[in-house]
Motif scaffolding. Structure first.
Motif, PDB file in Angstrom:
ATOM      1  N   PRO A  15       0.701  -1.304   0.004  1.00 45.09           N
ATOM      2  CA  PRO A  15      -0.066  -0.054  -0.023  1.00 45.09           C
ATOM      3  C   PRO A  15       0.718   1.261  -0.062  1.00 45.09           C
ATOM      4  CG  PRO A  15       0.001  -0.874   2.235  1.00 45.09           C
ATOM      5  CD  PRO A  15       0.719  -1.710   1.319  1.00 45.09           C
ATOM      6  N   ASN A  16       0.273   2.495  -0.160  1.00 48.71           N
ATOM      7  CA  ASN A  16       1.149   3.605   0.129  1.00 48.71           C
ATOM      8  C   ASN A  16       1.782   3.810   1.481  1.00 48.71           C
ATOM      9  OD1 ASN A  16       1.972   6.223   0.138  1.00 48.71           O
ATOM     10  ND2 ASN A  16       0.013   7.111  -0.322  1.00 48.71           N
ATOM     11  N   MET A  17       2.970   3.467   1.293  1.00 51.66           N
ATOM     12  CA  MET A  17       3.970   3.721   2.396  1.00 51.66           C
ATOM     13  C   MET A  17       3.997   4.803   3.282  1.00 51.66           C
ATOM     14  SD  MET A  17       4.669   0.417   2.686  1.00 51.66           S
ATOM     15  CE  MET A  17       6.088   0.175   3.784  1.00 51.66           C
ATOM     16  N   ASP A  18       3.658   6.129   2.552  1.00 51.57           N
ATOM     17  CA  ASP A  18       3.656   7.114   3.321  1.00 51.57           C
ATOM     18  C   ASP A  18       3.008   7.270   4.579  1.00 51.57           C
ATOM     19  OD1 ASP A  18       5.052   8.298   1.021  1.00 51.57           O
ATOM     20  OD2 ASP A  18       3.447   9.323   0.135  1.00 51.57           O
ATOM     21  N   VAL A  19       2.070   6.458   4.773  1.00 54.22           N
ATOM     22  CA  VAL A  19       1.213   6.296   6.290  1.00 54.22           C
ATOM     23  C   VAL A  19       1.993   6.097   7.327  1.00 54.22           C
ATOM     24  CG1 VAL A  19      -0.410   4.951   7.265  1.00 54.22           C
ATOM     25  CG2 VAL A  19      -0.836   5.480   5.007  1.00 54.22           C
ATOM     26  N   LEU A  20       3.411   5.398   7.172  1.00 45.29           N
ATOM     27  CA  LEU A  20       4.088   5.036   8.253  1.00 45.29           C
ATOM     28  C   LEU A  20       4.770   6.308   8.683  1.00 45.29           C
ATOM     29  CD1 LEU A  20       3.774   2.224   6.667  1.00 45.29           C
ATOM     30  CD2 LEU A  20       6.285   1.799   7.074  1.00 45.29           C
ATOM     31  N   TRP A  21       4.826   7.361   8.111  1.00 47.88           N
ATOM     32  CA  TRP A  21       5.748   8.521   8.751  1.00 47.88           C
ATOM     33  C   TRP A  21       5.083   9.223   9.623  1.00 47.88           C
ATOM     34  CZ3 TRP A  21      10.859   8.694   7.738  1.00 47.88           C
ATOM     35  CH2 TRP A  21      11.092   8.001   6.698  1.00 47.88           C
ATOM     36  N   LEU A  22       3.514   9.133   9.860  1.00 44.34           N
ATOM     37  CA  LEU A  22       2.844  10.159  10.561  1.00 44.34           C
ATOM     38  C   LEU A  22       2.255   9.291  11.705  1.00 44.34           C
ATOM     39  CD1 LEU A  22       1.346  12.748   8.193  1.00 44.34           C
ATOM     40  CD2 LEU A  22       3.101  12.983   9.285  1.00 44.34           C
ATOM     41  N   PRO A  23       2.373   9.651  12.791  1.00 46.27           N
ATOM     42  CA  PRO A  23       1.443   8.967  13.988  1.00 46.27           C
ATOM     43  C   PRO A  23       0.142   9.251  13.902  1.00 46.27           C
ATOM     44  CG  PRO A  23       2.488  10.873  14.880  1.00 46.27           C
ATOM     45  CD  PRO A  23       3.208  10.554  13.382  1.00 46.27           C
ATOM     46  N   PHE A  24      -0.791   8.320  14.403  1.00 45.08           N
ATOM     47  CA  PHE A  24      -2.312   8.350  14.362  1.00 45.08           C
ATOM     48  C   PHE A  24      -2.653   9.104  15.519  1.00 45.08           C
ATOM     49  CE2 PHE A  24      -2.010   6.245  10.514  1.00 45.08           C
ATOM     50  CZ  PHE A  24      -3.072   5.969   9.728  1.00 45.08           C
ATOM     51  N   TRP A  25      -3.484  10.135  15.677  1.00 43.45           N
ATOM     52  CA  TRP A  25      -4.240  10.577  16.972  1.00 43.45           C
ATOM     53  C   TRP A  25      -5.632  10.312  16.703  1.00 43.45           C
ATOM     54  CZ3 TRP A  25      -0.616  11.860  20.606  1.00 43.45           C
ATOM     55  CH2 TRP A  25       0.749  12.320  20.305  1.00 43.45           C
ATOM     56  N   LYS A  26      -6.146   9.842  17.582  1.00 39.99           N
ATOM     57  CA  LYS A  26      -7.906   9.482  17.611  1.00 39.99           C
ATOM     58  C   LYS A  26      -8.451  10.806  18.099  1.00 39.99           C
ATOM     59  CE  LYS A  26     -11.506   6.612  18.209  1.00 39.99           C
ATOM     60  NZ  LYS A  26     -11.971   5.439  18.606  1.00 39.99           N
ATOM     61  N   LEU A  27      -9.221  11.682  17.474  1.00 45.93           N
ATOM     62  CA  LEU A  27     -10.160  12.543  18.011  1.00 45.93           C
ATOM     63  C   LEU A  27     -11.123  12.182  18.769  1.00 45.93           C
ATOM     64  CD1 LEU A  27     -10.448  15.775  17.895  1.00 45.93           C
ATOM     65  CD2 LEU A  27     -11.993  15.345  15.962  1.00 45.93           C
ATOM     66  N   LEU A  28     -11.206  12.442  19.971  1.00 49.11           N
ATOM     67  CA  LEU A  28     -12.054  11.984  21.041  1.00 49.11           C
ATOM     68  C   LEU A  28     -13.189  13.309  21.083  1.00 49.11           C
ATOM     69  CD1 LEU A  28      -9.875  10.388  23.600  1.00 49.11           C
ATOM     70  CD2 LEU A  28     -11.152   9.346  21.889  1.00 49.11           C
ATOM     71  N   ALA A  29     -14.264  13.394  20.425  1.00 51.99           N
ATOM     72  CA  ALA A  29     -15.006  14.470  20.225  1.00 51.99           C
ATOM     73  C   ALA A  29     -16.385  14.099  20.257  1.00 51.99           C
ATOM     74  CB  ALA A  29     -14.577  15.549  19.222  1.00 51.99           C
ATOM     75  N   SER A  30     -17.306  14.496  21.138  1.00 48.62           N
ATOM     76  CA  SER A  30     -18.761  14.067  21.119  1.00 48.62           C
ATOM     77  C   SER A  30     -19.175  14.982  20.804  1.00 48.62           C
ATOM     78  CB  SER A  30     -19.075  13.572  22.444  1.00 48.62           C
ATOM     79  OG  SER A  30     -18.512  12.328  22.777  1.00 48.62           O
ATOM     80  N   VAL A  31     -19.717  15.508  19.484  1.00 52.22           N
ATOM     81  CA  VAL A  31     -20.372  16.597  18.809  1.00 52.22           C
ATOM     82  C   VAL A  31     -21.394  16.164  17.999  1.00 52.22           C
ATOM     83  CG1 VAL A  31     -18.199  18.057  19.124  1.00 52.22           C
ATOM     84  CG2 VAL A  31     -18.530  16.874  17.039  1.00 52.22           C
ATOM     85  N   ASP A  32     -22.391  17.395  17.674  1.00 48.69           N
ATOM     86  CA  ASP A  32     -23.493  16.785  16.781  1.00 48.69           C
ATOM     87  C   ASP A  32     -23.585  17.549  15.448  1.00 48.69           C
ATOM     88  OD1 ASP A  32     -23.693  19.436  17.925  1.00 48.69           O
ATOM     89  OD2 ASP A  32     -25.715  18.885  18.958  1.00 48.69           O
ATOM     90  N   SER A  33     -22.573  18.484  15.188  1.00 49.49           N
ATOM     91  CA  SER A  33     -22.428  19.200  13.917  1.00 49.49           C
ATOM     92  C   SER A  33     -21.200  19.226  13.190  1.00 49.49           C
ATOM     93  CB  SER A  33     -22.869  20.569  14.227  1.00 49.49           C
ATOM     94  OG  SER A  33     -22.122  21.256  14.914  1.00 49.49           O
ATOM     95  N   GLY A  34     -21.004  19.236  12.117  1.00 50.25           N
ATOM     96  CA  GLY A  34     -19.617  19.367  11.182  1.00 50.25           C
ATOM     97  C   GLY A  34     -19.101  20.587  11.695  1.00 50.25           C
ATOM     98  N   PRO A  35     -19.512  21.687  12.143  1.00 50.85           N
ATOM     99  CA  PRO A  35     -18.706  22.914  12.341  1.00 50.85           C
ATOM    100  C   PRO A  35     -17.994  22.607  13.600  1.00 50.85           C
ATOM    101  CG  PRO A  35     -20.788  23.791  11.501  1.00 50.85           C
ATOM    102  CD  PRO A  35     -21.003  22.240  11.587  1.00 50.85           C
ATOM    103  N   LYS A  36     -18.714  21.845  14.519  1.00 52.02           N
ATOM    104  CA  LYS A  36     -18.074  21.569  16.051  1.00 52.02           C
ATOM    105  C   LYS A  36     -16.910  20.559  15.717  1.00 52.02           C
ATOM    106  CE  LYS A  36     -22.125  22.626  18.694  1.00 52.02           C
ATOM    107  NZ  LYS A  36     -23.273  22.055  19.494  1.00 52.02           N
TER     108      LYS A  36
END
Length: 689
Positions: free
Chosen positions: A278-299
């Motif tokens: 697959p695209n090996m560029d993924v290896l260079w950046l760590p993944f950070w999960k966004l923990l957000a409980s929101v109800d709209s796109g702007p939020k």
């Protein structure tokens, strides 16, 4: 006149037997009768003695150049041994077929004079055919077994002994062990399931392949229904389900001179030789999960910018911020919400919030999609009206009748599931991905929900392979939650979630899970978040966070759910920065190089210690160390409050150098109570002697 010759010169007079018997008294008649009975009993006893005592317990069925298949009459087992009988590769208990209380000599070969095949009808219940194929080039010998039931509702079951050997492979489980000898699994269909919903089932990565430390590999046919069960330290069993169809049990047992040799040969049958990266560029950046409980796109957009600013403020560099499926859907709807707001005369401030969607393209984000669609959505209702209900897995209401989508549940909602066998449905899905790419500019896409099939076609496993084919067509890097028969495809696979603790379902299960995935060919994987994510709570144990990060830093990608500034103070942040830098500067180039090797040879990137010492029994059960290729050994600490550990350095005609202090040790050395401080991870580099 000539003299007449006497025809009976004997003095004994001529008599006939009839005359003699008539003249015998009753005593002689009784003596002859007793003699006949005695002869009958002696013959009967002789036959019984030959069958029970004198008949050999072992019968050679087939013989190769160095191995052979033996029938063990008393234990109802098939045994593969060397011809010199000094090594046993595997023992297979087949006594579950028919009546196990009946003695089965199993010595008549119904394949006549063919020396490479053996045929037999077992107890009028099942026919068995065994064929031998010798590969002189690779020095492996394979025994193909086919059990065919004679009647319906016959369950065929063969069990492979775990005595005196270690087994690997099969499927992911809740408490992953390496080897799998400690696992207990009730007999159940051998298909992928979600361990969150079915913790006692088989997990995200599964192959019909088992590998034994004696130099034996078992490959089960992918085309027949299969059930698998495991009894800790005893055996694992293959079984066909009882049905009206006479379902055969088909598998191949290959033996080689050692575990590595037979595994490399089995890889040629396990996966396609045309492997893609697959695209090996993924290896260079760590993944950070966004923990957000929101109800709209702007939020969601505001939370993204806030979190990105925090990463920069804590000097953690660039990263890919991962969004769950709900947040992805909210962002995807922002353009439509913006147009609606203009028509309704929404305030300038709210309109500006909607138009901030373009700012998201400046961020590195990873979105989440699934093949499910809620029945409450406009898109689903539209499909019922415009005749595109065939986009979803459906069944006809009657023979030749109209298709009706099958309802299932996903994330607590009633949904339908994409029909990937429909090319038009696949095109619709890929168009949807392309639209999201144009709007959001994401770096990667996480595809969830591959496991399971509402129609129960192939137990869901066929669907996983089909979805992997779709994922391979996405230009951005695709990440899947499940894999089976798809290790050669250019997608990443996410490892199953773990508990946030030190147990075998938490930190101690991380390395066994890693080795399990790579053994089955899934080398480019995304580990669970540092500290574990199964519970959904933030990690508060600083030591657990650090020790977990020290392992993940050597895997293809680092993934976070708990931010380091939440778990600890400056020490945690400093170690996080240092390990991210180590991952980018040292690990990623190393993984990239060995990924090229995997693509051509099939050899795993992450390897167990027996890879370098396949004849060393000490390496078969080590589950807290691993190799990157043949040159780096990683020995992390996985015990709470521990700053010392035993480290085994495999032998192979070379030495090992501690990267921290440059000490050099010979291969085959056990370093007892070797110091590994909390801020350290033991890394040894291979040196030629």
């Amino acid at each position: 006149m000539p003299h007449a010759r006497n025809r009976n010169p004997s003095p004994i007079p001529e008599v006939t037997w009839d005359t003699g018997l008539k003249e015998m008294n009753e005593t002689w008649k009784g003596a002859i009768a007793c003699l006949g009975v005695a002869v009958f009993f002696v013959m009967t006893i002789g036959i019984i003695y030959w069958q029970v005592v004198d008949q050999p317990n072992k019968n050679w069925i087939l013989k190769g150049s160095y191995s052979g298949l033996i029938w063990e009459r008393r234990t109802h087992s098939l045994v593969i041994q060397t011809l010199t009988e000094d090594k046993t590769y595997v023992e297979i208990d087949v006594g579950n077929v028919g009546n196990p209380d009946i003695e089965v000599p199993f010595v008549r070969n119904l394949c006549w004079l063919n020396k490479t095949e053996f045929c037999y009808t077992w107890d009028s219940v099942a026919d068995v055919k065994i064929s031998l194929e010798v590969n002189e080039a690779t020095e492996t010998e394979c025994y193909s077994m086919t059990w065919s039931p004679v009647h319906c509702h016959v369950e065929l079951k063969d069990c492979f002994s775990m005595a005196n050997m270690s087994w690997y492979g099969g499927a992911s489980v809740q408490n992953q062990s390496w080897p799998i000898n400690e696992q207990n699994v009730t007999m159940q269909p051998f298909t992928v399931s979600n361990l969150r919903d079915n913790p006692s089932g088989f997990g995200s990565v599964l192959e019909r392949y088992f590998l034994g430390s004696s130099g034996v590999a078992v490959l089960v046919s992918p085309d027949v229904p299969l059930q698998v069960g495991m009894e800790s330290r005893q055996h694992f069993c293959l079984q066909t389900p009882s049905s009206l169809e006479r379902t055969p049990l088909q598998y191949t047992v290959c033996v080689g001179h050692n575990i590595r040799a037979v595994h490399q040969e089995a890889l040629q049958q396990l996966s396609s030789p045309s492997r893609e990266l697959p695209n090996m560029d993924v290896l260079w950046l760590p993944f950070w999960k966004l923990l957000a409980s929101v109800d709209s796109g702007p939020k969601v957009e505001r939370e993204l910018r806030t979190f990105s600013n925090r990463l920069r403020r804590h000097q953690l560099g660039e990263g890919a911020i991962s969004l769950n499926e709900h947040s992805t859907a909210l962002l995807a709807d922002m353009d439509q919400d913006y147009l609606t707001s203009r028509k309704r005369g929404t305030s300038k401030r709210q309109t500006r919030d909607f138009r901030d969607l373009s700012l998201i393209k400046l961020l590195n984000i990873s979105i989440t999609l699934s093949p499910f669609l809620s029945v409450d959505t406009t898109q689903f209702h539209k499909s019922l009206l415009d005749g595109t209900e065939a986009y979803w897995l459906s069944l006809p209401v009657a023979p030749q009748g109209r298709l009706v989508p099958v309802l299932t549940q996903w994330r607590g909602q009633f949904c339908v599931k994409l029909n990937i066998s429909n090319p038009e449905a696949v095109s619709w899905f890929l168009d949807r991905v392309g639209l999201l790419q144009a709007r959001l500019g994401m770096e990667s896409i996480h595809l969830e929900g591959a496991e399971g099939n509402p129609l129960d076609l192939g137990g869901g496993d066929q669907y996983i392979g089909q979805l992997a084919d779709v994922a391979a067509r996405i230009e951005e890097s695709a990440i899947m939650n499940a894999g089976t028969r798809s290790s050669h495809k250019p997608v990443f696979v996410r490892m199953p979630p773990l508990q946030s603790d030190w147990s075998s379902s938490g930190l101690k299960g991380l390395i066994p899970s890693l080795l399990h995935h790579t053994l089955l060919g899934y080398n480019l994987l995304i580990p669970d978040a540092v500290g574990g994510s199964l519970s959904g709570d933030l990690v508060t144990d600083e030591e657990l966070f650090i020790r977990w990060l020290q392992i993940v830093a050597f895997l293809p990608v680092i993934s976070f759910e708990t931010p380091p500034w939440v778990c600890g103070e400056d020490r945690v942040l400093n170690l996080t920065r240092a390990l991210i830098a180590l991952h980018q500067d040292f690990v990623v180039p190393l993984v990239t190089r060995y990924a090229e090797d995997w693509m051509t040879s099939g050899s795993p990137i992450y390897r167990p210690l027996w890879w370098l010492s396949p004849d060393d029994p000490a390496t078969f059960t080590i589950d807290d160390q691993f190799l990157i290729g043949d040159e780096v050994l990683v020995a992390p600490v996985i015990e709470r409050g521990t700053v010392r550990r035993n480290i085994y350095l495999p032998d192979g005609g070379f030495q090992w150098q501690d990267s921290r202090n440059a000490q050099v040790f010979d291969g085959g050395t056990l370093l007892e109570d070797y110091p590994v401080a909390l801020e350290e991870v033991a890394i040894f580099l291979r040196r030629r002697s």
